[in-house]
Write a protein that holds these residues in place. Sequence first.
Motif, mmCIF file in Angstrom:
data_model
loop_
_atom_site.group_PDB
_atom_site.id
_atom_site.type_symbol
_atom_site.label_atom_id
_atom_site.label_comp_id
_atom_site.label_asym_id
_atom_site.label_seq_id
_atom_site.Cartn_x
_atom_site.Cartn_y
_atom_site.Cartn_z
ATOM 1 N N GLY A 1 2.530 13.543 -10.474
ATOM 2 C CA GLY A 1 3.362 14.735 -10.396
ATOM 3 C C GLY A 1 3.355 15.389 -9.033
ATOM 4 N N GLU A 2 2.990 14.634 -8.011
ATOM 5 C CA GLU A 2 2.957 15.169 -6.654
ATOM 6 C C GLU A 2 4.161 14.672 -5.867
ATOM 7 N N GLU A 3 4.489 15.399 -4.821
ATOM 8 C CA GLU A 3 5.589 14.999 -3.946
ATOM 9 C C GLU A 3 5.125 13.834 -3.078
ATOM 10 N N PRO A 4 5.805 12.688 -3.160
ATOM 11 C CA PRO A 4 5.398 11.548 -2.325
ATOM 12 C C PRO A 4 5.686 11.814 -0.853
ATOM 13 N N GLU A 5 4.875 11.200 -0.003
ATOM 14 C CA GLU A 5 5.126 11.276 1.427
ATOM 15 C C GLU A 5 6.376 10.455 1.734
ATOM 16 N N ASP A 6 6.984 10.727 2.875
ATOM 17 C CA ASP A 6 8.172 9.970 3.265
ATOM 18 C C ASP A 6 7.823 8.501 3.441
ATOM 19 N N LEU A 7 8.690 7.649 2.909
ATOM 20 C CA LEU A 7 8.515 6.217 3.079
ATOM 21 C C LEU A 7 9.164 5.773 4.377
ATOM 22 N N PRO A 8 8.442 5.017 5.189
ATOM 23 C CA PRO A 8 9.091 4.471 6.376
ATOM 24 C C PRO A 8 10.043 3.345 5.953
ATOM 25 N N TYR A 9 11.138 3.217 6.663
ATOM 26 C CA TYR A 9 12.049 2.120 6.344
ATOM 27 C C TYR A 9 12.689 1.598 7.623
ATOM 28 N N ALA A 10 13.242 0.428 7.517
ATOM 29 C CA ALA A 10 13.821 -0.240 8.672
ATOM 30 C C ALA A 10 15.114 0.429 9.103
ATOM 31 N N ILE A 11 15.511 0.190 10.334
ATOM 32 C CA ILE A 11 16.741 0.738 10.881
ATOM 33 C C ILE A 11 17.957 0.215 10.128
ATOM 34 N N ALA A 12 17.817 -0.892 9.424
ATOM 35 C CA ALA A 12 18.942 -1.470 8.686
ATOM 36 C C ALA A 12 19.463 -0.525 7.608
ATOM 37 N N GLN B 1 0.811 -1.211 0.000
ATOM 38 C CA GLN B 1 0.000 0.000 0.000
ATOM 39 C C GLN B 1 0.852 1.271 0.000
ATOM 40 N N VAL B 2 1.891 1.324 0.819
ATOM 41 C CA VAL B 2 2.736 2.518 0.884
ATOM 42 C C VAL B 2 3.455 2.725 -0.448
ATOM 43 N N LEU B 3 3.953 1.650 -1.028
ATOM 44 C CA LEU B 3 4.608 1.762 -2.332
ATOM 45 C C LEU B 3 3.622 2.183 -3.409
ATOM 46 N N ASN B 4 2.413 1.638 -3.371
ATOM 47 C CA ASN B 4 1.384 2.027 -4.339
ATOM 48 C C ASN B 4 1.126 3.527 -4.278
ATOM 49 N N ARG B 5 0.895 4.051 -3.076
ATOM 50 C CA ARG B 5 0.615 5.484 -2.922
ATOM 51 C C ARG B 5 1.795 6.325 -3.398
ATOM 52 N N THR B 6 2.993 5.917 -3.068
ATOM 53 C CA THR B 6 4.186 6.666 -3.470
ATOM 54 C C THR B 6 4.315 6.716 -4.985
ATOM 55 N N LEU B 7 4.145 5.582 -5.645
ATOM 56 C CA LEU B 7 4.273 5.541 -7.098
ATOM 57 C C LEU B 7 3.145 6.299 -7.786
ATOM 58 N N ILE B 8 1.933 6.223 -7.254
ATOM 59 C CA ILE B 8 0.830 6.988 -7.832
ATOM 60 C C ILE B 8 1.099 8.484 -7.679
ATOM 61 N N ASP B 9 1.618 8.900 -6.517
ATOM 62 C CA ASP B 9 1.974 10.309 -6.331
ATOM 63 C C ASP B 9 2.971 10.756 -7.398
ATOM 64 N N ILE B 10 3.972 9.945 -7.674
ATOM 65 C CA ILE B 10 4.974 10.284 -8.687
ATOM 66 C C ILE B 10 4.325 10.407 -10.054
ATOM 67 N N VAL B 11 3.457 9.453 -10.407
ATOM 68 C CA VAL B 11 2.759 9.501 -11.700
ATOM 69 C C VAL B 11 1.904 10.753 -11.804
#
Length: 87
Positions: free
Chosen positions: A63-74, A51-61
């Motif tokens: 032309g909007e600024e994607p929200e920050d993606l959460p990621y692991a401490i690794a 879901q987070v990746l879907n929203r991010t990629l749709i935002d890019i398509v």
Amino acid sequence: MWAVLGLYDYKGARVLSHSGRDTGFRSNFLLLPDTRSAVILMCNADHVGLQVLNRTLIDIVLGEEPEDLPYAIARPLAELMVHQAVD
């Protein structure tokens, strides 16, 4: 194996989605008819949420600024190790 088909509105854009999964795999196919665009995600993991990746990629398509993606401490730890030469 299961699949879901849906039609929804995302930030004013129509999105047609088709997702599915099986043991060890997940996928999602998104059509944005208003922009004549498509987004396809395929993962070799069944524990990953798309879901987070879907929203991010749709935002890019769109032309909007994607929200920050959460990621692991690794990730920041790996960057620190590479840039600071930490063993």
